[in-house]
Motif scaffolding. Structure first.
Motif, short mmCIF file in Angstrom:
data_model
loop_
_atom_site.label_atom_id
_atom_site.label_comp_id
_atom_site.label_asym_id
_atom_site.label_seq_id
_atom_site.Cartn_x
_atom_site.Cartn_y
_atom_site.Cartn_z
N TYR A 14 0.88 -1.17 0.00
CA TYR A 14 0.00 0.00 0.00
C TYR A 14 0.92 1.22 0.00
O TYR A 14 1.53 1.54 1.04
N LYS A 17 1.97 3.64 3.03
CA LYS A 17 1.25 3.24 4.25
C LYS A 17 1.84 1.96 4.84
O LYS A 17 2.39 1.13 4.11
N ALA A 19 0.66 -1.42 6.23
CA ALA A 19 -0.61 -2.14 6.02
C ALA A 19 -0.47 -3.62 6.35
O ALA A 19 0.62 -4.13 6.58
N ASP A 68 -1.95 1.50 9.10
CA ASP A 68 -2.77 2.52 8.44
C ASP A 68 -3.91 1.87 7.65
O ASP A 68 -5.02 2.40 7.61
N GLY A 69 -3.59 0.77 6.98
CA GLY A 69 -4.59 0.25 6.06
C GLY A 69 -4.54 -1.25 5.86
O GLY A 69 -3.63 -1.93 6.34
N LYS A 91 -13.63 -0.76 7.65
CA LYS A 91 -13.62 0.70 7.77
C LYS A 91 -14.22 1.15 9.10
O LYS A 91 -13.86 2.21 9.62
N PHE A 95 -9.67 1.71 9.39
CA PHE A 95 -8.52 1.43 8.52
C PHE A 95 -8.80 1.95 7.11
O PHE A 95 -9.96 1.91 6.66
N LEU A 96 -7.75 2.40 6.43
CA LEU A 96 -7.87 2.67 5.00
C LEU A 96 -7.94 1.33 4.28
O LEU A 96 -7.45 0.32 4.80
N LYS A 98 -7.25 -0.65 0.55
CA LYS A 98 -6.77 -0.70 -0.84
C LYS A 98 -7.29 -1.99 -1.47
O LYS A 98 -7.22 -3.06 -0.86
N ASP A 119 -10.05 3.38 -0.67
CA ASP A 119 -9.24 4.59 -0.66
C ASP A 119 -8.16 4.54 -1.74
O ASP A 119 -7.57 5.57 -2.07
#
Ligand code: SF4
Length: 250
Positions: A14, A17, A19, A68-69, A91, A95-96, A98, A119
């Protein structure tokens, strides 16, 4: 939702980020050079250890504030009808998200974008969108030439190219972060093919060329295929880089 794998931390999947990557089983393509046959072929999926959603969400709760994601990859995640519900839960933990996709399900891609559930989207472009090759096929003792799209050669299945094109347009017009990317495979792609792909998808924010690795490929013959040199991919990049905001070799 069949969760067949979890990479608990990644700094590369990601962009920008920290992740985790979750691997969802099932794919409608059969790219001969695919490295993830255990997520694609039914007989292999059956043998894979599974992670329950309960355990997955327990892991996410532990990682709140540390990651982050979450990257959703496969297989092809967009085939899962319950993907929106699954992402809403992710979400909900802030969390973001991808999504990695082969672009074959534009309706799901649009739904996820419209509902603000993704995102970042990374879409694989497997081959030029227009080009056809001629292959010989024996028919009633007579060899006839039938057209086959390069996309079909690269993915091992018949493809509705309109769906691929629709996904590209949806993603480009989404307003969210995205990238297109192609794993460049000798025997599947020539330099001209990559230049044509670039023209087909341009202009676009980001396009990445990824070199093929001959490891545990879906069609074992591809394990004998030597990758192109990095220098060769950089040469191709020089020909196309002006078409994109970012164009890199990975
Ligand atoms: S490389 Fe092809 S077959 Fe493998 S998971 Fe991706 S789209 Fe499916």
């Amino acid at each position: 939702m069949l969760i067949c794998g979890l990479q608990r931390t990644t700094l590369i999947d990601y962009p920008g980020k920290v992740a985790a990557t979750v691997f969802l089983a099932g794919c409608n393509f059969r790219c001969p050079w695919c490295y993830s046959s255990e997520l694609v072929l039914l007989e292999k999926i059956k043998k894979q250890p599974k992670i329950t959603e309960k355990d997955f969400f327990a892991f996410l709760k532990e990682k709140r504030g540390l990651l982050d994601g979450i990257v959703l990859c496969g297989g092809e995640p967009s085939l899962n009808k319950d993907l929106p519900v699954f992402i809403k839960k992710i979400k909900g933990l802030r969390f973001l998200v991808k999504l990695d996709t082969n672009g074959s399900n534009p309706d799901m891609v649009k739904k996820l974008i419209d509902e603000k559930l993704v995102d970042y989207i990374a879409m694989d472009i497997k081959a030029p969108l227009s080009a056809k090759i001629q292959i010989s096929k024996p028919k009633f003792q007579i060899k006839s030439k039938i057209p086959m799209s390069k996309y079909q050669k690269a993915t091992g299945v018949k493809i509705d190219l309109e769906k691929i094109k629709k996904s590209i347009e949806i993603i480009k017009n989404s307003g969210i972060d995205y990238e297109f990317r192609t794993t460049v495979v000798k025997g599947i792609h020539s330099k001209e093919d990559i230049v044509q792909i670039a023209k087909d998808i341009a202009p676009a924010k980001a396009y990445f060329l990824q070199n093929f690795r001959p490891e545990k490929t879906l069609n074992p013959d591809f394990e004998k295929t030597k990758p192109y040199s990095k220098e060769y991919l950089l040469e191709i990049r020089e020909l196309i880089k002006e078409l994109f905001g970012t164009c890199q070799v990975r």
